[in-house]
Design a protein around this motif. Structure first.
Motif, PDB file in Angstrom:
ATOM      1  N   UNK A   1       8.615   2.259  10.230  1.00 44.29           N
ATOM      2  CA  UNK A   1       9.220   2.935   9.069  1.00 44.29           C
ATOM      3  C   UNK A   1       8.225   3.027   7.909  1.00 44.29           C
ATOM      4  N   UNK A   2       7.497   1.942   7.670  1.00 42.33           N
ATOM      5  CA  UNK A   2       6.523   1.952   6.566  1.00 42.33           C
ATOM      6  C   UNK A   2       5.440   3.011   6.827  1.00 42.33           C
ATOM      7  N   UNK A   3       5.021   3.122   8.077  1.00 41.65           N
ATOM      8  CA  UNK A   3       3.986   4.115   8.405  1.00 41.65           C
ATOM      9  C   UNK A   3       4.489   5.529   8.090  1.00 41.65           C
ATOM     10  N   UNK A   4       5.733   5.791   8.435  1.00 44.36           N
ATOM     11  CA  UNK A   4       6.317   7.108   8.162  1.00 44.36           C
ATOM     12  C   UNK A   4       6.410   7.343   6.646  1.00 44.36           C
ATOM     13  N   UNK A   5       6.805   6.327   5.900  1.00 43.97           N
ATOM     14  CA  UNK A   5       6.902   6.463   4.445  1.00 43.97           C
ATOM     15  C   UNK A   5       5.538   6.846   3.870  1.00 43.97           C
TER      16      UNK A   5
ATOM     17  N   UNK B   1      11.573   2.865  -6.660  1.00 43.84           N
ATOM     18  CA  UNK B   1      12.294   1.641  -6.990  1.00 43.84           C
ATOM     19  C   UNK B   1      12.945   1.042  -5.738  1.00 43.84           C
ATOM     20  N   UNK B   2      13.552   1.914  -4.919  1.00 46.04           N
ATOM     21  CA  UNK B   2      14.171   1.486  -3.647  1.00 46.04           C
ATOM     22  C   UNK B   2      13.141   0.787  -2.776  1.00 46.04           C
ATOM     23  N   UNK B   3      11.966   1.408  -2.705  1.00 50.66           N
ATOM     24  CA  UNK B   3      10.900   0.914  -1.842  1.00 50.66           C
ATOM     25  C   UNK B   3      10.403  -0.445  -2.343  1.00 50.66           C
ATOM     26  N   UNK B   4      10.197  -0.535  -3.664  1.00 51.15           N
ATOM     27  CA  UNK B   4       9.745  -1.786  -4.255  1.00 51.15           C
ATOM     28  C   UNK B   4      10.739  -2.900  -3.933  1.00 51.15           C
ATOM     29  N   UNK B   5      12.010  -2.567  -4.054  1.00 55.21           N
ATOM     30  CA  UNK B   5      13.054  -3.562  -3.847  1.00 55.21           C
ATOM     31  C   UNK B   5      13.090  -4.029  -2.386  1.00 55.21           C
ATOM     32  N   UNK B   6      12.940  -3.088  -1.467  1.00 56.17           N
ATOM     33  CA  UNK B   6      13.047  -3.486  -0.053  1.00 56.17           C
ATOM     34  C   UNK B   6      11.806  -4.277   0.371  1.00 56.17           C
ATOM     35  N   UNK B   7      10.681  -4.007  -0.259  1.00 52.52           N
ATOM     36  CA  UNK B   7       9.480  -4.777   0.107  1.00 52.52           C
ATOM     37  C   UNK B   7       9.578  -6.200  -0.447  1.00 52.52           C
ATOM     38  N   UNK B   8      10.115  -6.319  -1.666  1.00 49.28           N
ATOM     39  CA  UNK B   8      10.415  -7.660  -2.177  1.00 49.28           C
ATOM     40  C   UNK B   8      11.394  -8.376  -1.243  1.00 49.28           C
ATOM     41  N   UNK B   9      12.393  -7.634  -0.771  1.00 45.09           N
ATOM     42  CA  UNK B   9      13.412  -8.238   0.107  1.00 45.09           C
ATOM     43  C   UNK B   9      12.787  -8.751   1.396  1.00 45.09           C
ATOM     44  N   UNK B  10      11.802  -8.019   1.933  1.00 45.16           N
ATOM     45  CA  UNK B  10      11.113  -8.470   3.156  1.00 45.16           C
ATOM     46  C   UNK B  10      10.423  -9.808   2.865  1.00 45.16           C
TER      47      UNK B  10
ATOM     48  N   UNK C   1       0.839  -1.213   0.000  1.00 43.53           N
ATOM     49  CA  UNK C   1       0.000   0.000   0.000  1.00 43.53           C
ATOM     50  C   UNK C   1       0.867   1.254   0.000  1.00 43.53           C
ATOM     51  N   UNK C   2       1.888   1.220   0.859  1.00 44.19           N
ATOM     52  CA  UNK C   2       2.786   2.371   0.960  1.00 44.19           C
ATOM     53  C   UNK C   2       3.497   2.609  -0.377  1.00 44.19           C
ATOM     54  N   UNK C   3       3.901   1.510  -1.001  1.00 45.90           N
ATOM     55  CA  UNK C   3       4.566   1.598  -2.311  1.00 45.90           C
ATOM     56  C   UNK C   3       3.622   2.258  -3.325  1.00 45.90           C
ATOM     57  N   UNK C   4       2.350   1.871  -3.301  1.00 44.68           N
ATOM     58  CA  UNK C   4       1.413   2.471  -4.259  1.00 44.68           C
ATOM     59  C   UNK C   4       1.178   3.949  -3.915  1.00 44.68           C
ATOM     60  N   UNK C   5       1.232   4.296  -2.613  1.00 42.26           N
ATOM     61  CA  UNK C   5       1.125   5.720  -2.245  1.00 42.26           C
ATOM     62  C   UNK C   5       2.266   6.532  -2.852  1.00 42.26           C
ATOM     63  N   UNK C   6       3.478   5.976  -2.790  1.00 44.35           N
ATOM     64  CA  UNK C   6       4.635   6.686  -3.350  1.00 44.35           C
ATOM     65  C   UNK C   6       4.492   6.781  -4.874  1.00 44.35           C
ATOM     66  N   UNK C   7       4.036   5.696  -5.501  1.00 40.71           N
ATOM     67  CA  UNK C   7       3.845   5.706  -6.959  1.00 40.71           C
ATOM     68  C   UNK C   7       2.801   6.765  -7.355  1.00 40.71           C
ATOM     69  N   UNK C   8       1.707   6.828  -6.580  1.00 38.19           N
ATOM     70  CA  UNK C   8       0.663   7.821  -6.878  1.00 38.19           C
ATOM     71  C   UNK C   8       1.185   9.242  -6.670  1.00 38.19           C
ATOM     72  N   UNK C   9       1.964   9.431  -5.629  1.00 39.74           N
ATOM     73  CA  UNK C   9       2.528  10.759  -5.363  1.00 39.74           C
ATOM     74  C   UNK C   9       3.457  11.175  -6.497  1.00 39.74           C
ATOM     75  N   UNK C  10       4.266  10.215  -6.980  1.00 40.17           N
ATOM     76  CA  UNK C  10       5.182  10.500  -8.088  1.00 40.17           C
ATOM     77  C   UNK C  10       4.382  10.890  -9.336  1.00 40.17           C
TER      78      UNK C  10
END
Lengths: 239, 239
Positions: free
Chosen positions: A96-100, A135-144, A29-38
């Motif tokens: 951290x995700x909440x802050x993002x 991209x950073x965010x997408x990668x770290x969420x995949x890593x989790x 969800x957070x990743x999509x928020x960043x994508x929408x903001x971009x």
């Protein structure tokens, strides 16, 4: 292993899996928020901005759910050493995700103000920064999801690049303000947008550090790459 | 109560006390960082700024110590329900304190750049805001030490005032930038200083919410007082 212990271990593994699933759901969800903001910045898309802001309560609800779930896990499973490390890590990551999510919502709000201005300069640098952070965010969420520490290291290293982009943007925006006072209000919002993106990158880096520690049991590095030197930046107007 | 259980309870209470002591110790250092940063702005005191920045590793070390201590407590004491809530709260509070320390250090760094400028306006508003935030922080750290939820509510309510001060400062600083391009660089740093102070207030409010929940077992309120509307602010230059 006695049958009852095996059963306990199995349900604990199921709990850990659920915890990971909750984290990746929140991350998604957070990743999509960043994508929408971009998108809101790049395309002056007010609908995207609104959707980014509106996702916030969902993120907060997931944060609470993860906290409650962790407390239940601790109470019922009484996990030991390395499992505890994973659970405490999950709590940190959720913070951290909440802050993002908050930063992404703030970027989206400011993009709505920005859309009122015709800017005499391009936003390419900012949009590039937004995509890098995404991209950073997408990668770290995949890593989790995959406990992938190699990816975590990659995210951690890329923070330097984001910081450098931010410092360059900071100088550029101040120059525009000096050229024409009509640029001051939009550039101030752009400065804060850039700063928020840089903070999102920082939190992605935090997640990388926490994940690495949770999986490997050792600290990724004592000194993280620090690139944002903008706190010391001086730009003087041309005489 | 059997002797062995009593003994366990006693050592758990001793652990909880130690946890609270570690938090107030960390809070004390962070509070002094904010005080030093305020002094650095008010009196252009570079020595105070340096001390604020230099306290950062100490804060990070305490954060790690608290995390390790919490993991040990969870492993050895296997605490139940309400005690778990306190321990998870401690972890969250330590995260907020760490962020407050970071913001204070950033304010201090920027004050060093500011000292290079002769400003044609007064910093009274900003210094007032710094002192308000400092007071909030002192109060919430006292509240942690005494599990004082009345004080937590007071801190939580005062966040609105800090947000209003920030929004007023934001407009004021943009106006100075429009009046004279030589004000742009210092005012940009002042904008970020004001934003950092506002964030410190937010984190103090987070701590108030966490403390309240840990002690009372219910949420302080679903909707916190939101006063920072600066993301939507438009200031236009005089024609």
């Amino acid at each position: 292993m006695p049958e009852s212990t095996e059963h306990l271990v199995k349900s604990f593994d199921a709990d850990l899996k659920k915890l990971r699933d909750l984290l990746t759901e929140m991350g998604g969800i957070v990743e999509s928020q960043v994508a929408l903001a971009a998108q809101a910045i790049a395309e002056r898309d007010a609908a995207a901005a609104t959707r980014a802001v509106e996702a916030d309560p969902q993120v907060d609800a997931l944060e609470r759910e993860i906290e409650q779930f962790v407390i239940r896990m601790l109470a019922l499973r009484q996990p030991m050493a390395s499992d505890l490390r994973l659970i405490v890590a999950a709590l940190k990551i959720t913070g951290d995700l909440e802050r993002i999510g908050d930063y992404a919502a703030n970027v989206a709000k400011r993009s709505i103000v920005l859309a009122q201005y015709t800017l005499p300069f391009s936003l390419t640098g900012l949009v590039h920064m937004a995509h890098m952070v995404q991209e950073q965010l997408k990668m770290i969420i995949d890593a989790i999801g995959a406990s992938d520490t190699a990816k975590a290291i990659e995210v951690w290293r890329s923070d330097r690049v984001v910081d450098d982009l931010y410092t360059a943007l900071f100088r550029e925006l101040i120059t525009y303000m000096m050229e024409d006072p009509r640029n001051i209000t939009p550039c101030t919002h752009l400065l804060f947008i850039a700063k928020n993106l840089e903070r999102i990158g920082d939190h992605a880096t935090n997640v990388a550090e926490t994940l690495y520690y949770a999986v490997e049991g050792e600290v990724l590095s004592e000194a993280r790459p620090k690139g944002d030197t903008s706190a010391y930046t001086v730009v003087r107007p041309k005489e």
